[in-house]
Design a protein around this motif. Structure first.
Motif, short mmCIF file in Angstrom:
data_model
loop_
_atom_site.label_atom_id
_atom_site.label_comp_id
_atom_site.label_asym_id
_atom_site.label_seq_id
_atom_site.Cartn_x
_atom_site.Cartn_y
_atom_site.Cartn_z
N VAL A 244 48.28 37.60 40.07
CA VAL A 244 47.05 38.44 39.61
C VAL A 244 47.58 39.63 39.21
CG1 VAL A 244 45.13 39.47 40.42
CG2 VAL A 244 45.44 37.29 41.12
N THR A 245 47.24 40.04 38.06
CA THR A 245 47.65 41.55 37.51
C THR A 245 46.49 42.45 37.29
OG1 THR A 245 47.40 40.57 35.00
CG2 THR A 245 49.64 40.48 36.10
N LYS A 246 45.56 42.09 37.49
CA LYS A 246 44.31 43.07 37.51
C LYS A 246 42.89 42.56 38.19
CE LYS A 246 41.73 46.05 34.40
NZ LYS A 246 41.91 47.26 35.23
N ILE A 247 42.27 43.41 38.81
CA ILE A 247 40.98 43.06 39.36
C ILE A 247 39.94 43.99 38.60
CG2 ILE A 247 39.39 43.12 41.42
CD1 ILE A 247 41.73 42.91 43.06
N ASP A 248 39.10 43.31 37.87
CA ASP A 248 38.02 43.95 37.10
C ASP A 248 36.87 44.32 37.92
OD1 ASP A 248 39.57 44.19 34.56
OD2 ASP A 248 39.04 41.89 34.25
N VAL A 249 36.50 45.46 37.94
CA VAL A 249 35.46 46.32 38.64
C VAL A 249 34.26 46.61 37.74
CG1 VAL A 249 34.78 47.72 40.43
CG2 VAL A 249 36.79 46.65 40.78
N LEU A 250 33.04 46.22 38.09
CA LEU A 250 31.86 46.71 37.22
C LEU A 250 30.79 46.97 38.27
CD1 LEU A 250 30.56 47.27 34.66
CD2 LEU A 250 29.68 44.94 34.78
N ASN A 251 30.23 48.20 38.29
CA ASN A 251 29.29 48.75 39.06
C ASN A 251 29.57 48.60 40.59
OD1 ASN A 251 27.68 49.49 36.81
ND2 ASN A 251 26.76 47.34 36.70
N GLY A 252 30.81 48.69 41.09
CA GLY A 252 31.12 48.55 42.47
C GLY A 252 31.45 47.54 43.04
N LYS A 253 31.37 46.28 41.96
CA LYS A 253 31.86 45.13 42.52
C LYS A 253 33.01 44.47 41.84
CE LYS A 253 28.93 42.11 44.10
NZ LYS A 253 27.68 41.31 44.17
N ALA A 254 33.93 43.67 42.36
CA ALA A 254 35.06 42.79 41.62
C ALA A 254 33.95 41.65 40.94
CB ALA A 254 36.05 42.43 42.52
N HIS A 255 34.34 41.33 39.49
CA HIS A 255 33.53 40.43 38.97
C HIS A 255 34.48 39.35 38.66
CE1 HIS A 255 34.30 41.75 34.82
NE2 HIS A 255 34.06 43.20 35.50
N ASP A 256 35.70 39.59 38.29
CA ASP A 256 36.96 38.76 37.95
C ASP A 256 38.26 39.39 38.15
OD1 ASP A 256 37.92 40.09 35.55
OD2 ASP A 256 35.91 39.50 34.56
N VAL A 257 39.12 38.20 38.19
CA VAL A 257 40.71 38.69 38.37
C VAL A 257 41.39 38.27 37.21
CG1 VAL A 257 40.51 38.48 40.77
CG2 VAL A 257 41.40 36.61 39.48
N VAL A 258 42.29 38.94 36.69
CA VAL A 258 43.34 38.72 35.40
C VAL A 258 44.57 38.00 36.21
CG1 VAL A 258 44.26 39.55 33.43
CG2 VAL A 258 42.17 40.45 34.11
N VAL A 259 44.91 36.99 35.67
CA VAL A 259 46.12 36.32 36.03
C VAL A 259 47.31 36.14 34.85
CG1 VAL A 259 47.18 34.15 37.07
CG2 VAL A 259 44.78 34.79 37.66
N ASP A 260 48.45 36.52 35.37
CA ASP A 260 49.62 36.59 34.36
C ASP A 260 49.05 37.31 32.77
OD1 ASP A 260 50.99 35.13 35.92
OD2 ASP A 260 50.31 33.33 35.11
N ASP A 261 48.28 38.61 33.21
CA ASP A 261 48.00 39.36 32.09
C ASP A 261 47.03 38.68 31.06
OD1 ASP A 261 49.09 41.89 32.75
OD2 ASP A 261 51.01 41.16 32.34
N GLN A 262 46.63 37.57 31.23
CA GLN A 262 45.94 36.80 29.99
C GLN A 262 44.72 36.00 30.61
OE1 GLN A 262 48.95 34.27 28.30
NE2 GLN A 262 49.58 33.28 30.10
N GLU A 263 44.69 35.06 31.72
CA GLU A 263 43.77 34.22 32.26
C GLU A 263 42.74 34.94 32.95
OE1 GLU A 263 43.30 30.15 34.64
OE2 GLU A 263 45.02 31.31 34.73
N VAL A 264 41.58 34.77 32.54
CA VAL A 264 40.43 35.60 33.37
C VAL A 264 39.60 34.64 34.18
CG1 VAL A 264 38.24 37.12 33.26
CG2 VAL A 264 40.31 37.54 31.46
N ILE A 265 39.40 34.80 35.47
CA ILE A 265 38.82 34.01 36.58
C ILE A 265 37.80 35.09 36.85
CG2 ILE A 265 39.10 32.39 38.28
CD1 ILE A 265 41.97 32.22 37.92
N SER A 266 36.59 34.13 36.98
CA SER A 266 35.48 34.95 37.94
C SER A 266 35.29 34.57 39.32
CB SER A 266 34.07 34.26 36.82
OG SER A 266 34.08 34.75 35.71
N CYS A 267 34.68 35.40 40.02
CA CYS A 267 34.59 35.45 41.30
C CYS A 267 33.72 36.13 42.08
CB CYS A 267 36.18 35.95 41.96
SG CYS A 267 36.36 37.73 41.59
N ASP A 268 33.15 35.59 43.10
CA ASP A 268 32.09 36.37 43.82
C ASP A 268 32.87 37.31 45.04
OD1 ASP A 268 29.56 34.75 43.11
OD2 ASP A 268 31.09 33.16 43.47
#
Length: 488
Positions: A244-268
């Protein structure tokens, strides 16, 4: 179904994954290395097996309960063997004595060491004190997710020697410097100095000398392997060799993670089981974590690190499972590590020889896991020269082998820990417990700034060591279960 991403397959992440999956959550574990267990990794060669760490297992029910609470029998996943007499302590004057969880045997052994100078019931009084400290810590620290919120904490704090060092506490009970030194070593189990860390941590003596030391048959890594097996049975997806190379945060919540700088996986929700002090700042933008600035060694003291040699021999040295060869000046050794930020000239040396308990760990000969404490400041050193120093010291204690008797050799330094595990300045346990904050108030298992990020690992509450890390995963999982409905 709620999607939970677990970053890191250490014991904390694995224990949380089992717990969440058993309750019906969709869990994916993403681990940059090719093995589960984090620093508890196996090294398998032709004729030898090594656990990189931890080599000493206590609090066995912490591990068993993860499996048991998921609806399965822990005996089907790993077997924990209790060691009768587990650690032999050696000194340069030629003396030695053996730790045991049998009080009568231990007292006889200490009386032999001291020439029957130990006062009646002195060891028993110390072990009773250690048990009392554990009971308080278990009530206030090991069963609660956030000690800051416990109204009874401060009343009990005064009972656990928070202002007295571990060394000072031991001097209160014993006069023989060899006994004090052996017990002072428990500070290193949390990566700290016995001359600074609170006397509270004498509770570790309770775990080893009252309750006992354990070993997982076939290697301690089998605990992590067992957790992963149970998690897979419950539907957990493992993605090893991906980062995991990044956790994307919007309005104080993580909404997805980036894997290997390319794949995006949504999460709760996200459970970060990586090193909190390095990975949270790496994965989450600074603007999204205003309460967590990038730590430095000036603001957060790292624990000690390790210089490790794994040596597979073609012969047996008649060593115990756990062996410690002490330096003459322990205080000078810790001054070098923490104040001078350098390797000790006369280090204390620990050797695990698990083949003494389980011959399958060293079918060709002894499997020596040799560790000395190292400064967690990425101090450069000539590794070959330092290894020769360690070998010379071992020869003083009668521990030696010829080069042609070495079938396997591997070395691990603090720099390797930084590269492979993103360790904070190469530290083994993240934060040291040399301060009251580091000892008693580690970060809670939930982010202050991002509402659906949780933490597990040695840098978070309740601290370092395999049982504590496993508990941290349980704390995070329980908090998630309370906060995230399984369905909308």
């Amino acid at each position: 179904m709620k999607q939970i991403i677990v970053i890191g397959a250490g014991l904390g992440g694995l224990s949380a994954a089992v717990t969440l999956a058993a309750r019906g959550y969709d869990v994916t574990v993403i681990e940059k290395n090719q093995h589960v267990g984090g620093k508890l990794m196996p090294i398998i060669t032709d004729g030898h097996r090594f656990d990189f760490g931890p080599n000493t297992i206590t609090m066995p029910d912490v591990f068993r309960s993860v499996i048991r609470n998921s609806g399965a029998n822990p005996d089907d996943y790993f077997e924990l063997i209790k060691l009768d007499q587990h650690t032999v302590n050696h000194y340069t004057d030629g003396s030695s004595f053996t730790f045991s969880a049998d009080r009568a045997k231990l007292e006889v052994e200490v009386r032999r060491l001291t020439g029957d100078q130990l006062k009646h019931n002195q060891m028993r009084a110390y072990l009773d004190e250690a048990e009392k400290l554990f009971d308080i810590a278990n009530k206030r620290f090991f069963t609660q997710m956030d000690t800051k919120l416990d109204p009874g904490l401060w009343a009990d704090m005064v009972k656990v020697h928070p202002l007295q060092s571990l060394h000072a506490l031991h001097k209160k009970y014993f006069k023989d410097p060899r006994i004090i030194q052996a017990l002072d070593r428990y500070a290193t189990y949390i990566g700290s100095s016995p001359y600074v860390t609170p006397g509270t941590f004498a509770l570790i003596a309770h775990l080893e000398l009252n309750e006992g030391v354990y070993f997982a048959k076939g290697g301690n890594w089998n605990i992590a392997k067992g957790f992963a097996k149970r998690a897979s049975e419950l539907g957990v997806t493992f993605r090893l060799g991906h980062e995991v190379t990044k956790i994307d945060v919007l309005n104080g919540k993580a909404h997805d993670v980036v894997v290997d700088d390319q794949e995006v996986i949504s999460c709760d929700a996200v459970l970060l089981n990586g090193e909190l002090l390095t990975q949270y700042p790496r994965l989450v933008d600074a603007k999204d974590r205003p309460s967590f600035p990038v730590p430095t060694r000036d603001t957060v003291e790292p624990s000690i690190s390790a210089f490790v040699m794994m040596v597979g021999l073609s012969k047996r040295l008649n060593l115990a499972h756990h062996n410690v060869y002490f330096s003459d000046d322990y205080e000078r050794e810790f001054k070098a590590l923490f104040q001078e930020e350098r390797y000790a000239d006369e280090p204390t040396i620990y050797i695990s020889n698990s083949s003494a308990t389980d011959p399958s760990m060293g079918e060709a000969g002894d499997n020596l896991f040799i560790l000395v404490n190292a400064p967690a400041h990425l101090t450069e050193i000539d590794a070959d020269t330092y290894e020769h120093l360690i070998r010379r010291r071992l020869r003083m204690f009668g521990v030696d082998w010829e080069e042609e008797e070495v079938l396997y050799h591997k070395r691990v330094t603090p720099q390797d820990l930084t590269r492979d595990f993103y360790a904070y300045y190469g530290a083994l346990y993240g934060t040291s417990a040399n301060s009251k904050k580091g000892a008693f108030f580690r970060p809670a298992p939930r982010s202050t700034d991002v509402s659906n990020i949780w933490f597990a690992g040695g840098s978070t509450h309740p601290g370092g060591g395999s049982p504590m890390v496993t508990l941290s995963g349980q704390f995070a999982a329980r908090s998630m279960l309370e906060d995230i409905p399984l369905t909308i």
